[in-house]
Design a protein around this motif. Sequence first.
Motif, PDB file in Angstrom:
ATOM      1  N   SER A  41       0.834  -1.205   0.000  1.00 16.03           N
ATOM      2  CA  SER A  41       0.000   0.000   0.000  1.00 16.03           C
ATOM      3  C   SER A  41       0.868   1.254   0.000  1.00 16.03           C
ATOM      4  N   PHE A  42       1.986   1.210   0.710  1.00 16.56           N
ATOM      5  CA  PHE A  42       2.895   2.357   0.758  1.00 16.56           C
ATOM      6  C   PHE A  42       3.478   2.633  -0.629  1.00 16.56           C
ATOM      7  N   VAL A  43       3.969   1.597  -1.309  1.00 20.45           N
ATOM      8  CA  VAL A  43       4.510   1.770  -2.663  1.00 20.45           C
ATOM      9  C   VAL A  43       3.416   2.316  -3.583  1.00 20.45           C
ATOM     10  N   THR A  44       2.228   1.738  -3.482  1.00 20.52           N
ATOM     11  CA  THR A  44       1.100   2.196  -4.299  1.00 20.52           C
ATOM     12  C   THR A  44       0.815   3.672  -4.052  1.00 20.52           C
ATOM     13  N   ASP A  45       0.789   4.080  -2.789  1.00 22.75           N
ATOM     14  CA  ASP A  45       0.494   5.466  -2.446  1.00 22.75           C
ATOM     15  C   ASP A  45       1.563   6.418  -3.000  1.00 22.75           C
ATOM     16  N   VAL A  46       2.824   6.069  -2.827  1.00 22.59           N
ATOM     17  CA  VAL A  46       3.916   6.911  -3.339  1.00 22.59           C
ATOM     18  C   VAL A  46       3.810   7.023  -4.856  1.00 22.59           C
ATOM     19  N   TRP A  47       3.621   5.892  -5.530  1.00 18.46           N
ATOM     20  CA  TRP A  47       3.511   5.916  -6.992  1.00 18.46           C
ATOM     21  C   TRP A  47       2.317   6.748  -7.444  1.00 18.46           C
ATOM     22  N   ARG A  48       1.186   6.591  -6.783  1.00 24.46           N
ATOM     23  CA  ARG A  48      -0.019   7.342  -7.184  1.00 24.46           C
ATOM     24  C   ARG A  48       0.167   8.839  -7.017  1.00 24.46           C
ATOM     25  N   LYS A  49       0.894   9.234  -5.994  1.00 26.40           N
ATOM     26  CA  LYS A  49       1.110  10.666  -5.761  1.00 26.40           C
ATOM     27  C   LYS A  49       1.927  11.309  -6.874  1.00 26.40           C
ATOM     28  N   VAL A  50       2.686  10.531  -7.617  1.00 28.54           N
ATOM     29  CA  VAL A  50       3.422  11.085  -8.763  1.00 28.54           C
ATOM     30  C   VAL A  50       2.749  10.719 -10.081  1.00 28.54           C
TER      31      VAL A  50
END
Length: 181
Positions: A41-50
């Motif tokens: 979920s953390f990787v997903t969140d970071v990727w989505r923010k960019v």
Amino acid sequence: FPVTIITGNIGAAIVEEAKSHYEGEQWKAADNDDLARQCASFVTDVWRKVGITSVGSSNGNTMVSQAGSAYHTANSGYTPNVGDMINWAEHVGIYMGNGQYTARNSTGGVHTGSMAEAQQWFGSPEGYISVRELPDAKNISTKIFSSFSQFQKDNAQMIGNALKEKAELWKDKYATIVTGK
């Protein structure tokens, strides 16, 4: 828009976003209470923010499946680039460059460490998702670069206006000094 990103490099944008989370931060996904699955979920969140939306889940295995040909097994000869997802048997994280990774660990929160440390904790990586090979990555790089180009144009205009104002001010001051009026 991300002013710190000057090259349009999607990996650099991901690294900057990941760095915005402090060491030990007990980051938790809004839609996921399972501490064992916070890493994906953390990787997903970071990727989505960019702007990376083509791959994302609370499950690392699902992300690997979603990545398709952008996923490279560890023995394929692929070398990870900054922003790539590292896939271990029971964990995922973001490759930060220079032999470093960042991940949301189950108990310790967000952590940045060396790949050697990760080897001790999680074993050898099973593979990597190449963020640059994801379908939406090229468009994002262009958007970031275009945004920064606009930022440069706007700042150049502001600097030009400030210099004109300063020149007018000095012209007036000089006239006052010379004429005494």
